[in-house]
Design a protein around this motif. Structure first.
Motif, short mmCIF file in Angstrom:
data_model
loop_
_atom_site.label_atom_id
_atom_site.label_comp_id
_atom_site.label_asym_id
_atom_site.label_seq_id
_atom_site.Cartn_x
_atom_site.Cartn_y
_atom_site.Cartn_z
N GLN A 37 8.79 -6.30 -12.64
CA GLN A 37 8.16 -5.19 -11.95
C GLN A 37 6.65 -5.20 -12.13
O GLN A 37 5.90 -4.98 -11.17
N LYS A 38 6.21 -5.49 -13.34
CA LYS A 38 4.77 -5.57 -13.60
C LYS A 38 4.13 -6.70 -12.82
O LYS A 38 3.00 -6.57 -12.30
N GLU A 41 3.59 -5.53 -9.24
CA GLU A 41 2.56 -4.50 -9.16
C GLU A 41 1.17 -5.09 -9.30
O GLU A 41 0.24 -4.73 -8.57
N PHE A 46 1.31 -3.24 -5.34
CA PHE A 46 2.23 -2.12 -5.16
C PHE A 46 1.98 -1.11 -6.29
O PHE A 46 1.78 -1.50 -7.45
N LYS A 48 4.09 1.11 -7.61
CA LYS A 48 5.23 1.10 -8.53
C LYS A 48 6.34 0.27 -7.93
O LYS A 48 6.62 0.34 -6.73
N CYS A 49 7.01 -0.53 -8.76
CA CYS A 49 8.14 -1.34 -8.31
C CYS A 49 9.38 -1.03 -9.14
O CYS A 49 9.28 -0.82 -10.36
N SER A 173 2.98 -3.52 0.93
CA SER A 173 2.01 -2.64 0.27
C SER A 173 1.35 -1.67 1.25
O SER A 173 0.48 -0.90 0.86
N ALA A 197 9.47 -1.17 -3.42
CA ALA A 197 8.04 -1.03 -3.71
C ALA A 197 7.60 0.35 -3.23
O ALA A 197 7.89 0.74 -2.09
N ASN A 199 4.43 2.88 -2.56
CA ASN A 199 2.98 2.89 -2.32
C ASN A 199 2.42 4.30 -2.17
O ASN A 199 1.23 4.47 -1.90
#
Length: 373
Positions: A37-38, A41, A46, A48-49, A173, A197, A199
């Motif tokens: 996830q990081k 991002e 993005f 937050k994922c 995004s 994702a 946004n």
């Protein structure tokens, strides 16, 4: 035999899966989930994922987040996989199908505004073949009519759109929400798998709750609440650490995988260009505002008879192309629910588009020789 698809393994997948199992935390949202996830991002911007067990799950989360209710209308292309529509139909939405462009299966944005009514809640652009829809028009319409935009970016990892402001943005995004796929047929895989994702910050807190079966469990483990319970609707959208560990091995090799796939795409295009002109067959088009992520290479035949003959010819040589999609507006489930508009370009792609094999270990020349012969 040359299959349509062959999953590519980097060599680290089983090592990371073993590590995840040995850690004692294999149910999800552990080390590998957070690393993946990081990565998204930071690389693609993005906000937050959240990893999911499929792109379908991510789309279903999006439908819940934008509060789709019975009678809401959602605009999307008819030329797409059934999951795009199912996610919103499950919440009671009426699907309003948009036609494709003349030169690309993506939705024709010049005709979108005519489809908007007081009941319209969202637009769902699908970036077919990883090539961007014309997002400026879509976002302008969304702002004008107070609509949500959910990007179906299932095929669009590491692909970009350059808007009228000159800024290059990663697909996924741009809309309020976006869904990605890591199915084994995609560029980056985890067998089954997907990602939501986010946004728009208004969705972050609720998305995490929906992701965790409608509970505030994640907030509890971060020490933000002293106990957790059922606070919203949700489901088991969170994948296991085994899936995330597999995905991490792929993400470490994203640049190399993308380099090879786009080379294959370029080789197909160069080797088939003259033959395609002679046969009056169309090759994939990438607009100036879009990039090509090497997800798929397809041909647009003159008619269904020509496509059938081409597929039969290749299969006799043990090469396995495929065609898709069957237009959703003409599907057994939705034909009677469709408003009756003719979607001429969508139906044309249904009858004439054929996808050629494209995977990391492919030698495109072995396919093009048989096509041209």
């Amino acid at each position: 035999m040359i299959p349509f698809n062959k999953p590519y393994l980097t060599g680290k997948e089983t090592e990371y899966i073993t590590d995840a199992v040995a850690s004692g935390k294999i149910s999800g949202n552990g080390k590998y989930t957070q690393k993946c996830q990081k990565f998204f991002e930071e690389k693609f911007g993005f906000i937050k994922c959240l990893l999911t067990t499929s792109c379908t799950d991510a789309l279903e989360m999006a439908a819940i987040l934008i509060d789709i209710k019975e009678g809401d209308e959602v605009i999307m292309p008819s030329y797409t996989f059934v999951s795009t529509a199912n996610a919103f139909v499950l919440r009671g939405a009426k699907i309003v199908f948009a036609d494709s462009m003349q030169n690309h299966p993506n939705m024709d944005t010049s005709k979108l505004e005519s489809l908007i009514t007081p009941k319209t809640k969202a637009i769902v652009p699908v970036h077919y073949a990883g090539v961007a829809c014309e997002m400026d028009t879509i976002m302008d319409l969304a702002q004008k009519h107070n609509l949500y935009v959910v990007e179906d970016a299932a095929q669009a990892i590491d692909s970009y759109y350059t808007g009228k402001d000159g800024v290059k943005r990663a697909l996924g995004s741009i809309g309020h929400l976006a869904a990605f796929s890591f199915h084994e047929t995609k560029n980056i895989i985890s067998g089954e798998g997907g990602m939501l994702a986010i946004n728009d910050e208004q969705f972050i807190q609720r998305a995490e709750i929906i992701w965790e079966k409608g509970t505030n469990r994640s907030a509890f483990f971060r020490g933000e609440v002293d106990k957790y319970g059922w606070v919203d609707i949700g489901s088991s959208f969170l994948p296991s650490e085994v899936i995330a560990a597999f995905l991490w091995a792929q993400l470490e090799n994203l640049e190399e995988i993308q380099k090879v796939r786009t080379q294959h795409w370029d080789n197909y295009f160069k080797q088939l260009r003259s033959w395609a002109e002679e046969q009056q067959i169309g090759l994939p088009q990438v607009p100036e505002y879009a990039t090509n992520n090497g997800h798929m290479f397809y041909l647009i035949c003159k008619n269904i008879e020509q496509r059938t003959a081409l597929i039969d010819k290749l299969r006799k040589q043990d090469i396995h192309p495929v065609f898709h999609y069957i237009s959703l507006h003409s599907s057994p489930f939705y034909a009677e629910k469709h408003d009756g508009r003719d979607l001429t370009e969508t139906d044309r792609f249904t009858d004439t588009l054929v996808r050629l094999p494209l995977f990391y270990e492919l030698n495109p020349e072995t396919v093009t020789k048989q096509i041209i012969s």
